[in-house]
Design an enzyme around this catalytic site. Structure first.
Site, PDB file in Angstrom:
ATOM      1  N   GLY A  64       0.831  -1.202   0.000  1.00  0.00           N
ATOM      2  CA  GLY A  64       0.000   0.000   0.000  1.00  0.00           C
ATOM      3  C   GLY A  64       0.866   1.252   0.000  1.00  0.00           C
ATOM      4  O   GLY A  64       2.025   1.213   0.420  1.00  0.00           O
ATOM      5  N   GLY A 120       0.056  -5.227   0.600  1.00  0.00           N
ATOM      6  CA  GLY A 120      -1.161  -5.170  -0.209  1.00  0.00           C
ATOM      7  C   GLY A 120      -1.084  -5.957  -1.504  1.00  0.00           C
ATOM      8  O   GLY A 120      -2.108  -6.402  -2.037  1.00  0.00           O
ATOM      9  N   GLU A 143       5.418  -5.788   7.887  1.00  0.00           N
ATOM     10  CA  GLU A 143       4.702  -4.693   8.563  1.00  0.00           C
ATOM     11  C   GLU A 143       5.223  -4.387   9.965  1.00  0.00           C
ATOM     12  O   GLU A 143       5.080  -3.264  10.450  1.00  0.00           O
ATOM     13  CB  GLU A 143       3.200  -5.014   8.644  1.00  0.00           C
ATOM     14  CG  GLU A 143       2.460  -4.825   7.342  1.00  0.00           C
ATOM     15  CD  GLU A 143       2.705  -5.955   6.354  1.00  0.00           C
ATOM     16  OE1 GLU A 143       2.266  -5.840   5.207  1.00  0.00           O
ATOM     17  OE2 GLU A 143       3.345  -6.959   6.715  1.00  0.00           O
ATOM     18  N   ASP A 151      -1.843  -7.396   7.454  1.00  0.00           N
ATOM     19  CA  ASP A 151      -3.287  -7.288   7.234  1.00  0.00           C
ATOM     20  C   ASP A 151      -3.653  -7.938   5.893  1.00  0.00           C
ATOM     21  O   ASP A 151      -3.122  -8.986   5.584  1.00  0.00           O
ATOM     22  CB  ASP A 151      -3.721  -5.812   7.330  1.00  0.00           C
ATOM     23  CG  ASP A 151      -3.096  -4.938   6.254  1.00  0.00           C
ATOM     24  OD1 ASP A 151      -1.979  -5.253   5.790  1.00  0.00           O
ATOM     25  OD2 ASP A 151      -3.712  -3.925   5.873  1.00  0.00           O
TER      26      ASP A 151
END
Length: 369
Positions: A64, A120, A143, A151
């Site tokens: 992301g 992502g 992350e 996530d």
């Protein structure tokens, strides 16, 4: 310039993530465009299968665009730091809707997971029906190094991995190559990057007669069967990973990793990320994966939206991005500063619901429109 390029050839809908300069990192605009295309093609008679790729040769998608999220958090902090920035909420909620759509798509989706696939990018790849890696695939969920957690469905796919690989990869951001992905179940096919045009050509000549998943599988089986898959580093380290299978606390995990006597390059890389990463992230990752072992895919994305939005109003996410990508001093000032400083009460605040069940923005995932 369009951030998503599309074309249809003989019922093959080709989607290209088109931001080569940023290694095809996902922005909110890109996610919104991708969401629209996936919805349009879901019921279109013009499209029998989808092929998703990244522009250029370097990456499918490097994750992301967290730099933009950092800026939104800093701006919101000057107004009211207790509120989730609207841009962050829009980004995560729409990203997870796209990921869920891919997981549950009625048509075959082929993802060309070539080059860098992180964060992502893994979210886009992992839920697809036909996931391809090459000799140049490099995957990771790092992350912990930016004060976030794995996530985009990480609660789901990390818990599906064999042995204790999921918890290990979540807490160390260890790097994976194509062979590792095949071993861990993150990819279905290992195919040389030189065969990409052969795949597209075969798809464009295919007879789409209804059993389209089988048609795609047959094409990819045929092209991949000649390929020798190299030895997986991850598989070689199975006896090391096995030690973490019965770990019941982050302290136990840390103790085994820190005290492991002969750390080779692969172990050392993960160890360094764990040591340098956010202590809060380490704690929420451990809890996220333990709590999420048996929940549904819908509940995974609902719980992750809550956790991601909480990360936007806790200090470490913005600080991690600042240190890595904004000021680039590589010296994040984590709060709390060490694993010993993190209390259960502090970790609880990350998991505090921001919405009631009835008001949850993703409450309709999986429900018929």
């Amino acid at each position: 310039m369009s951030l998503i390029l599309t074309e249809i050839k003989n019922k093959v809908g080709i989607i290209t993530l088109n931001s080569e300069k940023t290694l095809n990192s996902l922005s909110l605009e890109m996610i919104e465009e991708l969401k629209t295309v996936l919805e349009d093609w879901k019921t279109s008679d013009e499209v029998a299968s989808l092929f998703i790729q990244g522009a250029g040769e370097k990456a499918l998608c490097a994750g992301g665009d967290v730099r933009k999220l950092h800026d939104a958090i800093i701006e919101q902090q000057s107004i009211d730091g207790t509120k989730v920035p609207q841009q962050c909420f829009d980004f995560f909620s729409k990203e997870y809707q796209v990921d869920y759509t891919i997981h549950t798509y009625p048509k075959p989706i082929i993802v060309w997971g070539h080059g860098i696939v992180m964060g992502g990018g893994i979210g886009i790849m992992v839920g697809a029906s036909h996931r391809i890696v090459t000799e140049r695939s490099k995957l990771a969920m790092p992350e912990i190094t930016i004060g976030l957690y794995p996530d985009v469905g990480g609660t789901w796919f990390l818990n599906k991995m064999p042995s204790a690989y999921g918890i290990y990869l979540g807490l160390t951001g260890a790097r994976l190559d194509g062979a590792d992905c095949k071993f861990l179940g993150l990819a279905d096919y290992y195919i040389p990057s030189s065969a990409k045009e052969i795949i597209l050509d075969a798809l464009e000549k295919a007879q789409w007669n209804g059993n389209n998943h089988q048609t795609v599988s047959a094409i990819l089986e045929n092209i991949s069967k000649e390929t020798d898959i190299p030895e997986s580093q991850v598989q070689i380290h199975h006896s090391f990973i096995k030690q973490f299978e019965d770990v019941n606390s982050l302290e136990e995990f840390s103790e085994i990793l820190v005290n492991h006597p002969d750390k080779d390059d692969w172990i050392n890389h993960g160890f360094k990320s764990f040591e340098a990463g956010s202590p809060s992230s380490a704690n929420i990752i451990f809890r996220q994966l333990k709590q999420g072992e048996n929940i549904s895919l819908e509940e995974v994305f609902q719980s992750e939206l809550n956790l991601s939005c909480q990360c936007c109003i806790h200090p470490d996410f913005a600080e991690g991005v600042r240190a890595l990508l904004v000021d680039k001093d590589q010296s994040p000032k984590w709060h709390p500063a060490t694993l010993n400083d993190v209390t259960k009460e502090w970790v609880d605040t990350y998991f505090t619901p921001l919405w009631s069940h009835e008001e949850h923005p993703l409450k309709n995932l999986g429900k018929k429109e």
